[in-house]
Design a protein around this motif. Structure first.
Motif, short mmCIF file in Angstrom:
data_model
loop_
_atom_site.label_atom_id
_atom_site.label_comp_id
_atom_site.label_asym_id
_atom_site.label_seq_id
_atom_site.Cartn_x
_atom_site.Cartn_y
_atom_site.Cartn_z
N PHE A 65 -4.56 5.58 2.11
CA PHE A 65 -3.58 4.92 1.25
C PHE A 65 -4.28 4.29 0.06
N VAL A 66 -3.52 4.04 -0.99
CA VAL A 66 -4.08 3.43 -2.20
C VAL A 66 -3.57 2.00 -2.33
N HIS A 67 -4.44 1.15 -2.81
CA HIS A 67 -4.12 -0.25 -3.06
C HIS A 67 -5.32 -0.86 -3.76
N ASP A 68 -5.11 -2.02 -4.39
CA ASP A 68 -6.23 -2.72 -4.99
C ASP A 68 -7.28 -3.08 -3.94
N ALA A 69 -8.48 -3.33 -4.39
CA ALA A 69 -9.56 -3.73 -3.48
C ALA A 69 -9.20 -5.04 -2.78
N PRO A 70 -9.76 -5.29 -1.60
CA PRO A 70 -9.46 -6.55 -0.90
C PRO A 70 -9.84 -7.77 -1.73
N VAL A 71 -9.02 -8.81 -1.61
CA VAL A 71 -9.34 -10.08 -2.25
C VAL A 71 -10.59 -10.66 -1.62
N ARG A 72 -10.67 -10.57 -0.30
CA ARG A 72 -11.81 -11.10 0.45
C ARG A 72 -11.71 -10.60 1.88
N PRO B 282 0.83 -1.21 0.00
CA PRO B 282 0.00 0.00 0.00
C PRO B 282 0.86 1.26 0.00
N GLN B 283 0.39 2.29 -0.65
CA GLN B 283 1.13 3.55 -0.77
C GLN B 283 0.35 4.67 -0.09
N LEU B 284 1.04 5.41 0.77
CA LEU B 284 0.39 6.49 1.51
C LEU B 284 -0.01 7.63 0.60
N VAL B 285 -1.20 8.16 0.85
CA VAL B 285 -1.67 9.37 0.18
C VAL B 285 -1.56 10.56 1.13
N THR B 286 -2.13 10.40 2.32
CA THR B 286 -2.06 11.49 3.31
C THR B 286 -2.33 10.94 4.69
#
Length: 289
Positions: A88-95, A12-16
């Motif tokens: 933070f940004v990241h893909d949606a949860p797998v489950r 995950p990458q921080l946005v703010t």
């Protein structure tokens, strides 16, 4: 406790990150956006609804709002509320799954110098849980300081602090909510990893873990789908694959290195686990950069 399963890498990458003390009467705004929003309430109370599910986040609670879901403060707080938020940004949860069912110690495939991409792995993030203030607040405050300075020298460290925060949250989920069966499964996995090249002994495993072997086997089977011997064989074949790809050893020598002295048995077991013989596996890896 419910956790979100996220695929890594990438991390995950921080946005703010932010911090405030909201006076009584304030409600969180209504929105839908494509970032994760982690909320930590240090004092007071925050009332949040996400896709029609309501949460009362009190002192020492945290909630992760998911990207693409509608969230809104459904009630104003009647008291001053101190809150930290991390986007933070990241893909949606797998489950989503209960922390008790997470295979915490299940071994992943090891990367080798022949791999061209990292193997898929996962991380776990509590959805709604307590947090340990003395453990997390120093990390949040360091992140705030780095974010406010916003320099080239601090940008990588800021992202690393986010990773540290996520590690602490995952460790808390693993440590505090695992049932005895899950903990024994992890102990059994650690034991089998330590003794992967030793002759298998149910009696020795019983004495080392202080539980009856049949109970150990049931716990391991519950979370991994394998018996202790099957799990041990999986570890041996995983190591054998690495040796076949990277070491100048004969098939018999590879078998001996992983604890299987009978070369014919090693070949049969390798084929059972992988679908091909050790020689075929080695040939398939030759010529790769």
């Amino acid at each position: 406790m419910i956790c979100l399963e996220l695929t890594i890498p990438p991390l995950p990458q921080l946005v703010t990150i932010g911090h405030a003390v909201w006076p009584p009467g304030i409600k969180h705004l209504s929105r839908v956006f494509d970032v994760y929003d982690m909320l930590f309430v240090n004092n007071g109370v925050l009332y949040m609804t996400e896709d029609n599910k309501s949460y009362e986040i009190t002192e020492g609670n945290m909630l992760v709002l998911e990207p693409g879901k509608h969230h809104i403060g459904h009630q104003a707080s009647s008291e001053a509320t101190e809150i930290y938020w991390v986007h933070f940004v990241h893909d949606a949860p797998v489950r989503t799954l209960d922390s008790a069912s997470i295979p915490w110690s299940f071994p992943y495939a090891k990367g080798t110098d022949l791999d061209l991409a990292p193997h898929r792995q996962t991380m776990y993030l509590p959805k709604f849980a307590d947090f340990n203030g003395p453990d997390l607040l120093p990390v949040l405050n360091r992140m705030l300081e780095l974010h406010h300075r916003a320099t080239a020298s601090g940008s990588l460290l800021l992202q690393a602090e986010l990773a540290s925060l996520l590690v602490k949250l995952q460790e808390a989920a693993q440590r505090r909510y695992a049932p005895r069966s899950r903990k024994l499964c992890d102990l059994a996995i650690a034991y089998l990893q330590r003794h992967a090249t030793d002759p298998f002994s149910a009696d020795h495993m019983e004495k080392a873990l202080h539980y009856r072997f049949d109970y150990i086997a049931r716990c391991l089977k519950l979370y991994t789908g394998k018996s202790p011997l099957q799990f041990k064989h999986g570890l041996q074949i995983s190591e054998a694959r690495s040796l076949l790809a990277n070491a100048d050893l004969s098939v018999a020598e590879v078998g001996e290195r992983v604890g299987i002295d009978n070369v014919n048995y090693f070949i049969r077991l390798f084929r059972k686990e992988t679908g091909i013989t050790p020689g075929q596996y080695r040939s398939s890896r030759q010529g790769r950069a």
